[in-house]
Design an enzyme around this catalytic site. Structure first.
Site, PDB file in Angstrom:
ATOM      1  N   ASP A 251       0.844  -1.196   0.000  1.00  0.00           N
ATOM      2  CA  ASP A 251       0.000   0.000   0.000  1.00  0.00           C
ATOM      3  C   ASP A 251       0.880   1.247   0.000  1.00  0.00           C
ATOM      4  O   ASP A 251       0.699   2.169  -0.789  1.00  0.00           O
ATOM      5  CB  ASP A 251      -0.910  -0.031   1.232  1.00  0.00           C
ATOM      6  CG  ASP A 251      -1.826   1.174   1.299  1.00  0.00           C
ATOM      7  OD1 ASP A 251      -2.436   1.513   0.270  1.00  0.00           O
ATOM      8  OD2 ASP A 251      -1.924   1.780   2.384  1.00  0.00           O
ATOM      9  N   ASP A 255       2.071   3.895  -3.419  1.00  0.00           N
ATOM     10  CA  ASP A 255       1.821   5.339  -3.474  1.00  0.00           C
ATOM     11  C   ASP A 255       3.109   6.092  -3.820  1.00  0.00           C
ATOM     12  O   ASP A 255       3.110   7.036  -4.606  1.00  0.00           O
ATOM     13  CB  ASP A 255       1.289   5.864  -2.128  1.00  0.00           C
ATOM     14  CG  ASP A 255      -0.233   5.972  -2.105  1.00  0.00           C
ATOM     15  OD1 ASP A 255      -0.892   5.153  -2.787  1.00  0.00           O
ATOM     16  OD2 ASP A 255      -0.759   6.865  -1.417  1.00  0.00           O
TER      17      ASP A 255
HETATM   18  C1  IPM Z   1      -5.583   1.422  -1.776  1.00  0.00           C
HETATM   19  C2  IPM Z   1      -6.331   2.179  -0.717  1.00  0.00           C
HETATM   20  C3  IPM Z   1      -7.091   1.194   0.145  1.00  0.00           C
HETATM   21  C4  IPM Z   1      -6.078   0.295   0.825  1.00  0.00           C
HETATM   22  C5  IPM Z   1      -8.051   1.818   1.162  1.00  0.00           C
HETATM   23  C6  IPM Z   1      -9.018   2.780   0.512  1.00  0.00           C
HETATM   24  C7  IPM Z   1      -8.782   0.760   1.929  1.00  0.00           C
HETATM   25  O1  IPM Z   1      -5.458   2.972   0.019  1.00  0.00           O
HETATM   26  O2  IPM Z   1      -6.238   0.734  -2.576  1.00  0.00           O
HETATM   27  O3  IPM Z   1      -4.360   1.542  -1.841  1.00  0.00           O
HETATM   28  O4  IPM Z   1      -5.493   0.665   1.847  1.00  0.00           O
HETATM   29  O5  IPM Z   1      -5.879  -0.805   0.315  1.00  0.00           O
HETATM   30 MN    MN Z   2      -3.415   2.986  -0.723  1.00  0.00          MN
END
Ligand code: IPM
Ligand code: MN
Length: 368
Positions: A251, A255
């Protein structure tokens, strides 16, 4: 007979409905080509489902998601639902869908379009040509591990608990997805954990090592601690081909990798399950960006990540490589020649709207 495929669209919250509307136009374009026909269902998810049904995803929606050939998801969440109980917050709907569909491998490509090299916060030479694939385990780890919860201790203070847990089988199945992808790319996998601190990470490293030796001797395997991986992504991202990691590290690192490309608004993802005996495999497709409540309703969201998620759906779930590649090429041409939404607008050029970007893309596709 052209194949008929079934699809469930879940636009969700915030900018989700706006960008999904543009993806729907692209679906219409694919159908008009006569190469496929689609039966399309649409429903609420996330906050929109809380408003409509009182829960972030209903049992009926989950059942429909399991029944169709693929699910195209938008985004969920927003300040409007900040005070709903934790167990039914909008994000819980997304997590339930992933878990019920058993889509364990989340593919998050971070690719830099030439036209956008200048939009990255890194120097152009560090990101030009960048093409990383992050494979994030998506239905296990600390997101789902037990025990979990918040308890009140005898002294009245409280204790919050989550558990990072991975089994051999969970590690192997996501590992195979990463190694298979690497075979079609540069043949290099970097496995990421915190084996220096966490037993679950140590097991992860041991299982990946054994899997590579037993089944993928032709693919090279490296290991990195998650903190170092974050540093290396910011320092020299082109060293990576495929990164495979658990749910939470994936996660965070995805990003970071996404931002290297200059815009979250351009990055799609595909989340896949295992093939059954008939060859069917559950597929769940969503942009990496969130619901962006700050710009929702303004008509300025970048629709490309949603549209590129549709391209991945056509590739992985419907085996329509030509259409997927055509959409990706058209997106690249729009970024080069037409206007852009504000998130990636070129300096000195006016930004265009979500719909105008959709118009430009449809025009490119029509010209093919
Ligand atoms: C992602 C988002 C989700 C996650 C959230 C919205 C639950 O941040 O798809 O990366 O943490 O998986
Ligand atoms: Mn995420």
């Amino acid at each position: 007979m052209i194949p008929n495929k079934t699809l469930l669209l879940l636009p969700g919250d915030g900018i989700g409905p706006e960008v999904m509307a543009q993806a729907r136009r692209v679906l219409d374009w694919v159908q008009s080509s006569g190469r496929a026909s689609f039966t399309i269902f649409q429903d609420h998810a996330g906050g929109a489902a809380i408003d409509a049904y009182g829960v972030p995803v209903t049992d009926a929606t989950v059942a429909k998601a399991k029944e169709v050939d693929a699910v195209l998801f938008g985004s969920v969440g927003g300040p409007k639902w900040d005070s709903v109980p934790f167990a039914i917050r909008p994000e819980a709907g997304l997590l339930r869908l992933r878990a019920e569909l058993q889509v364990f491998a989340n593919l998050r490509p971070a690719k830099v379009f030439d036209a956008l090299v200048e939009s990255s916060s890194l120097k152009p030479e560090l990101v030009r040509g960048l093409d990383i694939m992050i494979v994030r385990e998506c239905i296990g780890g600390i997101y789902f591990g037990e025990p979990r919860g918040i308890e009140t201790l005898p002294d009245g203070s409280r204790r919050g608990v989550n558990t990072e847990v991975y089994t051999t089988r969970e590690i192997e199945r996501v590992g195979r997805v990463a190694f298979d992808l690497a075979r079609k790319r540069q043949g290099r996998v970097c496995s990421v954990e915190k084996a220096n601190v966490m037993e679950s990470g140590l097991l992860w490293r041991q299982v990946m090592t054994a899997l590579q030796a037993a089944e993928y001797p032709d693919v090279s395997l490296g290991h990195m601690y998650a903190d170092n991986c974050a540093m290396q992504l910011a320092k020299n991202p082109k060293q990576f081909d495929v990164i495979v990691t658990g749910n939470l590290f994936g996660d965070i690192l995805s990003d970071l990798a996404a931002m290297l490309t200059g815009s979250l608004g351009l990055l799609p993802s595909a989340t896949l399950g295992a093939r059954d005996a008939t060859g069917r495999r559950p597929g769940f497709y969503e942009p990496i960006h969130g619901s962006a409540p700050d710009i929702a309703g303004k008509g300025i969201a970048n629709p490309m990540a949603q549209i590129l998620s549709l391209a991945l759906l056509l590739r992985y779930s419907f085996d329509m490589e030509e259409d997927a590649a055509a959409i990706e090429a058209a997106v690249e041409r729009v970024l080069t020649t037409a206007g852009r939404t504000p998130d990636i607008a070129a300096p000195g050029r006016a930004a265009i709207s979500t719909t105008e970007m959709g118009d430009a893309l449809i025009a490119e596709l029509a010209a093919l």
